[in-house]
Write a protein that holds these residues in place. Sequence first.
Motif, short mmCIF file in Angstrom:
data_model
loop_
_atom_site.label_atom_id
_atom_site.label_comp_id
_atom_site.label_asym_id
_atom_site.label_seq_id
_atom_site.Cartn_x
_atom_site.Cartn_y
_atom_site.Cartn_z
N ASN A 32 0.85 -1.38 -0.02
CA ASN A 32 0.11 0.13 -0.02
C ASN A 32 0.79 1.38 0.09
N ALA A 33 1.81 1.39 0.52
CA ALA A 33 2.93 2.50 0.68
C ALA A 33 3.49 2.88 -0.67
N ILE A 34 3.70 1.68 -1.64
CA ILE A 34 4.07 2.05 -3.16
C ILE A 34 3.17 2.99 -3.43
N ARG A 35 1.66 2.65 -3.54
CA ARG A 35 0.59 3.49 -4.00
C ARG A 35 0.59 4.90 -3.34
N THR A 36 0.55 4.70 -2.22
CA THR A 36 0.17 5.80 -1.24
C THR A 36 1.58 7.02 -1.56
N ARG A 37 2.50 6.59 -1.33
CA ARG A 37 4.02 7.47 -1.43
C ARG A 37 3.78 7.91 -2.79
N THR A 38 3.57 7.13 -3.91
CA THR A 38 3.56 7.60 -5.31
C THR A 38 2.48 8.68 -5.56
N LEU A 39 1.40 8.45 -5.08
CA LEU A 39 0.34 9.32 -5.37
C LEU A 39 0.31 10.47 -4.59
N ILE A 40 0.91 10.49 -3.37
CA ILE A 40 1.21 11.61 -2.53
C ILE A 40 2.10 12.78 -3.13
N GLU A 41 3.28 12.11 -3.58
CA GLU A 41 4.56 12.74 -4.25
C GLU A 41 3.95 13.38 -5.27
N GLY A 42 2.76 12.64 -6.15
CA GLY A 42 2.60 13.57 -7.44
C GLY A 42 1.33 14.37 -7.33
N ALA A 43 0.83 14.33 -5.93
CA ALA A 43 -0.31 15.44 -5.95
C ALA A 43 -0.02 16.92 -5.65
N ASP A 44 -0.93 17.54 -6.30
CA ASP A 44 -0.83 18.98 -6.00
C ASP A 44 -1.35 19.47 -4.61
#
Length: 161
Positions: free
Chosen positions: A68-80
């Motif tokens: 889940n951290a793979i998804r969460t970290r990637t999406l938070i890092e890409g979020a505005d």
Amino acid sequence: MKTWTIYLSGEIHTDWREQIEAGAKAANLPVAFAAPVTHHEASDDCGVAILGAEPNKFWHDHKGAQMNAIRTRTLIEGADIVVVRFGEKYKQWNAAFDAGYAAALNKPTIIMHQDEHAHALKEVDAAALAVTKTSEEVVEILRYVINGELKGYTDQQQAAE
């Protein structure tokens, strides 16, 4: 025109995400939404379902948390913008972690919770750029931040000020 990416983190037991998405669509905001896996069992069991069973519950949970951290970290890092909702029924430690991770990345955060959690979340609130109670408030923040529009003000009023 830029499409803003909004990451919606937090409790999974109410329809707050759908409310924000519908409000943003009704306001014609140029946004794309991302979120963690919100199917509770799938989120809990993803690690063992893919990588194999674990007899010890700690390692079962650990495998799932890492995936889940793979998804969460990637999406938070890409979020505005990161929106984190703390619900009334459960303690969402993962939501607090997401809020802290977003703050560490200097991501603008909007925190949602009711008054009864104000004391417990005081550090999270202090790091946020906005603290709200409702999905409607989040949509109005997005409308203002993205389009520079404040509900109830006409273009003439805004131009005059």
